[in-house]
Design an enzyme around this catalytic site. Structure first.
Site, short mmCIF file in Angstrom:
data_model
loop_
_atom_site.label_atom_id
_atom_site.label_comp_id
_atom_site.label_asym_id
_atom_site.label_seq_id
_atom_site.Cartn_x
_atom_site.Cartn_y
_atom_site.Cartn_z
N LYS A 126 54.93 -19.90 22.00
CA LYS A 126 54.85 -21.28 22.50
C LYS A 126 56.20 -21.98 22.48
O LYS A 126 56.34 -23.06 23.04
CB LYS A 126 53.84 -22.09 21.68
CG LYS A 126 52.40 -21.80 22.02
CD LYS A 126 51.49 -22.82 21.41
CE LYS A 126 50.07 -22.66 21.90
NZ LYS A 126 49.18 -23.69 21.35
N SER B 2 50.01 -32.27 22.13
CA SER B 2 51.39 -32.25 21.63
C SER B 2 52.39 -32.07 22.77
O SER B 2 53.44 -32.71 22.79
CB SER B 2 51.56 -31.14 20.60
OG SER B 2 50.79 -31.39 19.46
N HIS C 221 44.82 -34.56 16.32
CA HIS C 221 44.71 -33.59 15.22
C HIS C 221 44.18 -34.28 13.96
O HIS C 221 43.32 -33.75 13.26
CB HIS C 221 46.08 -32.98 14.88
CG HIS C 221 46.67 -32.12 15.93
ND1 HIS C 221 47.96 -32.30 16.38
CD2 HIS C 221 46.17 -31.07 16.63
CE1 HIS C 221 48.24 -31.39 17.29
NE2 HIS C 221 47.16 -30.64 17.47
N ARG D 218 39.01 -31.05 23.48
CA ARG D 218 39.30 -32.29 24.18
C ARG D 218 38.55 -32.36 25.49
O ARG D 218 38.08 -33.40 25.90
CB ARG D 218 40.80 -32.39 24.46
CG ARG D 218 41.65 -32.56 23.23
CD ARG D 218 43.09 -32.49 23.59
NE ARG D 218 43.36 -31.16 24.15
CZ ARG D 218 44.50 -30.52 24.08
NH1 ARG D 218 45.53 -31.09 23.51
NH2 ARG D 218 44.66 -29.32 24.59
#
Length: 167
Positions: free
Chosen positions: A41, A133, A17, A95
């Site tokens: 989430k 994460s 990030h 990514r």
């Protein structure tokens, strides 16, 4: 003034990030880090904790880059958040190819809602492409070393949150 919005849950903020924030800051005059509440989430950290981890990181990056960088929590549609903060560009990090399919759909929907807000994709640096994460939390949960994936203060907060000793 070019205002960019970099949205995410940042649960927690990672070096990947930070890479995108640093590079995104070079493209705009002001960069807003949109911290999504996103109850779906089920974040490990609550909103206040995530913002508290982000703020010292972005303060240092703002000083380093000369770009104003601020955190802005949001729970509405991304395009509405962009309107709220006056953003004319949304910055997204990629990514891998798997990210692209989801992001492609999001861009299409956002453009259908407001075609005046552009989306820019930045590829993560190779050394950060595997960082997510979710994986960082799992590594920490299983007693792995996450120090090369997150800033040290974030690592310490993650270990505290998981009830793990700091080595």
């Amino acid at each position: 003034m070019r205002i960019g919005l970099y949205p995410g849950t940042f649960d927690p903020i990672t070096n990947g990030h930070i890479d995108i924030i640093t590079r995104g800051a070079a493209l705009v005059d002001r960069l807003v880090i949109g911290v999504a509440i996103n109850r779906d989430k089920g974040p490990l950290f609550d909103l206040e904790e995530r913002v508290a981890m982000i703020e010292p990181v972005i303060a240092a990056l703002s000083e380093k880059t000369g770009t104003e960088i601020i955190a802005h929590p949001f729970e509405n549609l991304l395009i509405n958040c962009a309107h709220d903060v006056g953003a004319n560009v949304i910055i997204r990090g990629l990514r891998a190819v798997a990210d692209f399919e989801y992001e492609f759909q999001m861009v299409g929907m956002n453009r259908a809602l407001d075609s005046s807000v552009e989306t820019v994709f930045l590829m993560a640096e190779a050394k950060h492409q595997a960082i997510a994460s979710k994986l960082v939390k799992e590594i920490a949960r299983l007693d792995g070393d996450v120090s090369k994936f997150v800033p040290s203060a974030v690592r310490d907060r993650l270990l505290d949150k998981l009830g793990k000793p700091k080595a």
